[in-house]
Design a protein around this motif. Structure first.
Motif, PDB file in Angstrom:
ATOM      1  N   PHE A 105       0.828  -1.198   0.000  1.00 49.32           N
ATOM      2  CA  PHE A 105       0.000   0.000   0.000  1.00 49.32           C
ATOM      3  C   PHE A 105       0.868   1.255   0.000  1.00 49.32           C
ATOM      4  O   PHE A 105       2.005   1.255   0.487  1.00 49.32           O
ATOM      5  N   SER A 106       0.297   2.323  -0.519  1.00 46.63           N
ATOM      6  CA  SER A 106       1.033   3.574  -0.679  1.00 46.63           C
ATOM      7  C   SER A 106       1.078   4.367   0.618  1.00 46.63           C
ATOM      8  O   SER A 106       0.432   4.035   1.613  1.00 46.63           O
ATOM      9  N   ALA A 107       1.830   5.468   0.566  1.00 45.96           N
ATOM     10  CA  ALA A 107       1.947   6.339   1.733  1.00 45.96           C
ATOM     11  C   ALA A 107       0.602   6.899   2.168  1.00 45.96           C
ATOM     12  O   ALA A 107       0.303   6.964   3.364  1.00 45.96           O
ATOM     13  N   SER A 108      -0.226   7.312   1.209  1.00 48.40           N
ATOM     14  CA  SER A 108      -1.515   7.899   1.584  1.00 48.40           C
ATOM     15  C   SER A 108      -2.435   6.855   2.210  1.00 48.40           C
ATOM     16  O   SER A 108      -3.179   7.152   3.151  1.00 48.40           O
ATOM     17  N   SER A 109      -2.388   5.608   1.713  1.00 42.70           N
ATOM     18  CA  SER A 109      -3.183   4.552   2.322  1.00 42.70           C
ATOM     19  C   SER A 109      -2.695   4.257   3.738  1.00 42.70           C
ATOM     20  O   SER A 109      -3.501   4.035   4.646  1.00 42.70           O
ATOM     21  N   LEU A 110      -1.380   4.245   3.932  1.00 41.95           N
ATOM     22  CA  LEU A 110      -0.818   4.052   5.269  1.00 41.95           C
ATOM     23  C   LEU A 110      -1.249   5.182   6.198  1.00 41.95           C
ATOM     24  O   LEU A 110      -1.659   4.945   7.345  1.00 41.95           O
ATOM     25  N   ARG A 111      -1.170   6.410   5.696  1.00 41.29           N
ATOM     26  CA  ARG A 111      -1.555   7.571   6.506  1.00 41.29           C
ATOM     27  C   ARG A 111      -3.011   7.468   6.967  1.00 41.29           C
ATOM     28  O   ARG A 111      -3.320   7.692   8.142  1.00 41.29           O
ATOM     29  N   ASP A 112      -3.903   7.102   6.057  1.00 44.24           N
ATOM     30  CA  ASP A 112      -5.317   6.992   6.411  1.00 44.24           C
ATOM     31  C   ASP A 112      -5.530   6.008   7.552  1.00 44.24           C
ATOM     32  O   ASP A 112      -6.331   6.240   8.468  1.00 44.24           O
TER      33      ASP A 112
END
Length: 658
Positions: free
Chosen positions: A176-183
């Motif tokens: 998963f990408s950074a934005s998915s991790l952040r969410d």
């Protein structure tokens, strides 16, 4: 669906008549034979709560024994074994230290060929050291810890360490990408992130630390520390205020940490799964009930024996990696195998070489992998000695009969049972599967529910459809211990998503099913807008949101189309700002959008097809006709009514004819 069928009675177009009975040699040594299975089913049918309570007492170690089996006072928020206290890590490690202390618990192979083995005693020591390290950073019972790791033994150690001290882990798939991790960090309110400098996959380094840094940049204010495991050794950015090396955290910690005894209902983990809205759902699982189902299903479905080497190929970022890598096999004292990398590195024989070298006995993988390996040719598995195998399994999506037969013939040499399993992130453990020493199998069918699991086929009104050779909505009619407890921070969404459709009387699986003349179940697919790509559930809204975040995109609609390897492929219909691109411009923009989606969500979500149009097919009320888009994506003739479309002429353009 024919007009004389009840509403919701979905029909299966598959006519599969082949049946494979368990071999007498397998039955002779099986943990559960036909008589034992019948006895388990009868016991569960007579008293399901008593049945699960007996299993919980026999298979799980309790620091405080429970006296309450099922608490349904707040249904559909069911609770199990509420006054008991236990610990998942103690059940997976401590209770094996006497008889099994020197037995291999984990056999690990990296993509580069490096091999390490942890005995139960060694694994216990590493888990305790990390658990003490977490405590030294102020992490304790109820705190959330996000794990964003490569598929290595250290990921399992991190999960076990959290469980040991009562912290709630939330594993985020390393793809998963950074934005998915952040969410996911922000939704969980996590205090700590455990990651790695990188992982190895497909001959490349996966830049996990870089993505983690991007996720935390100006966000995720709840994160107090980041523990970084050094896997690849390549240079990474470092933040002295946040970052700590894994080896430094463990260096001074003792190899003994008393487990935190928690209530059975204490959350063991959150696992985020896609929904039909843009926001991922934090599925919350308990400690006691989850562990009971994971432990006994592992015994029944995989006929787990003391000498087995169990290889479940799933990444720990998915529920399969939780239940059948981290918790179920270890609670049973089994040896598990973990492989870091891709199945075709350095060549298409990698999986088969691993089975040969580690003498794997149980191989549990996804239909996507089976289809991909099948396409590479029979000659690859033929080069290796697969005689150690005694059981094959399938998980993640329905397996098509052609792939099932290849698995049976080429890998199993027509002698091994195949357990085709159906379950979900939300169910926590396998719900339907053959019992290999008792159940005749059919290619493509998950056969019947396990003992203690009660399912029905219902129509659109929620009325059970009686008899066999019927289809409809799949529902589970009685609570079971490993069921999800809620959606983290949003219980109203939990009830609406899984219960409300039929008046809170059933758990609604979201799948349609067909029950054949023998009472066997065949999963037909999702009934909502969730795609199943290579066994990974992706919400269409998440992909659409990623597409629309690109400055050129005005609107997007995403559907699935059948794919011979991945199960479903992502098909996107896109309208752009300005003139519709054509020719080379369309090709270039499609590539740009695919890369954009990969950055926003992850590579697994990249659309296989992007079709540009002037408009999307909408009714006059503004609703996108997704059923029409699904037909176009599949290349089907349009037979549905298009008279309600705002612009009926758009259909030809969407079909690529205009």
């Amino acid at each position: 669906m024919s007009s004389d069928q009840p509403a919701g009675n979905f029909q299966s177009v598959l006519d599969e008549q082949r049946v494979f009975a368990p071999s007498p040699a397998f039955v002779d040594k099986a943990r559960v034979n036909a008589d034992a299975l019948a006895a388990l089913r009868a016991e569960a049918a007579a008293d399901s709560v008593g049945f699960w309570s007996r299993l919980a007492r026999e298979h799980i170690s309790w620091q405080t024994p429970f006296t309450v089996g099922l608490d349904d006072s707040a249904a559909p928020n069911y609770r199990w074994f509420t006054d008991g206290r236990t610990n998942a890590s103690a059940n997976c490690l401590d209770r094996h230290l006497g008889a099994l202390g020197d037995k291999p618990a984990i056999r690990f192979e990296g993509e580069a060929g490096d091999v390490r083995i942890w005995t139960y005693r060694q694994l216990h020591a590493e888990v305790c050291k990390l658990a003490n390290g977490l405590k030294s950073l102020g992490i304790g019972k109820g705190d959330r810890v996000v794990i964003y790791m490569p598929h290595t033994a250290e990921a399992v150690i991190a999960m076990q360490a959290c469980a040991r001290i009562g912290a709630v882990h939330s594993v985020v798939f390393g793809g998963f990408s950074a934005s998915s991790l952040r969410d996911r960090i922000e939704d969980a309110g996590a205090r700590l992130l455990i990651t790695a400098d990188g992982g190895r996959r497909g001959g490349n380094i996966v830049e996990l630390k870089k993505a983690a840094d991007e996720a935390l940049d100006g966000a995720c204010k709840s994160i107090e520390h980041v523990i970084v495991f050094q896997r690849t050794g390549h240079p990474v950015q470092w933040n002295d205020k946040l970052d700590l090396w894994w080896h430094d955290v463990l260096a001074t910690q003792p190899a003994q940490c008393d487990p935190e005894w928690v209530e059975a209902e204490h959350p063991l983990f959150l696992l985020y799964t896609s929904g039909s809205t843009g926001k991922p759902k934090g599925i919350q699982h308990s400690t006691g009930g989850y562990l009971v189902n994971a432990t006994v299903s592992c015994q029944w479905v995989f006929d787990l024996q003391g000498s087995d080497v169990f290889w479940c190929t799933a990444d720990i970022g998915w529920i399969t990696g939780h239940s059948y890598v981290t918790y179920g096999p270890l609670a049973n004292g089994a040896t598990i195998l973990i492989y870091e990398g891709a199945p075709t590195v350095p060549d298409a024989g990698r999986f088969w070489k691993i089975i040969q070298d580690h003498k794997v006995t149980i191989f549990y993988t996804a239909p996507t992998a089976i289809r991909a390996l099948m396409r590479l040719g029979d000659e690859w598995p033929a080069q290796y000695d697969l005689s150690s195998l005694r059981l094959l399994g399938s998980v993640g999506e329905p397996i098509n009969p052609e792939a099932w037969m290849w698995y049976h013939r080429v890998v199993g040499k027509e002698r091994l049972p195949i357990v085709d399993t159906w379950w979900q992130t939300e169910t926590g453990a396998i719900m339907m599967s053959p019992i290999p020493g008792a159940t005749p199998t059919k290619p493509g069918s998950c056969t019947q529910p396990l003992p203690g699991i009660f399912v029905e086929v219902v129509d659109e009104a929620g009325t059970p459809i009686q008899g066999n050779n019927v289809g409809g909505y799949l529902v589970i009619t009685k609570p079971w211990p490993s069921m999800l407890r809620t959606i983290w921070g949003d219980n109203a969404r939990y009830i609406k998503t899984y219960w409300e459709q039929f008046g809170n009387q059933y758990y609604v699986a979201g799948d349609s099913t067909h029950r054949d003349d023998d009472g066997y179940y065949w999963i037909l697919g999702r009934t909502d807008d969730v795609l199943n790509v290579s066994g990974h559930r992706l919400g269409t809204m998440e992909v659409e949101s990623a597409l629309v975040s690109h400055p050129r995109v005005a609107e997007a609609a995403v559907v699935g189309r059948p794919h011979e390897v991945k199960g479903e492929a992502v098909f996107a219909f896109v309208t752009v700002r300005g003139k519709r691109p054509e020719g080379d411009e369309a090709v270039a923009l499609a590539k740009e959008l695919r890369d954009h989606v990969a950055k926003q969500i992850g590579a697994i979500a990249k659309p296989d097809d992007i079709r540009f149009a002037d408009n999307l097919p909408k009714t006059r009320s503004g609703k996108i006709m997704r059923r029409l888009l699904r037909s176009i994506a599949k290349g089907e003739e349009i037979t549905s009514d298009t008279s309600t479309l705002e612009n009926p002429g758009i259909v030809a353009q969407l079909q690529g004819k205009g």
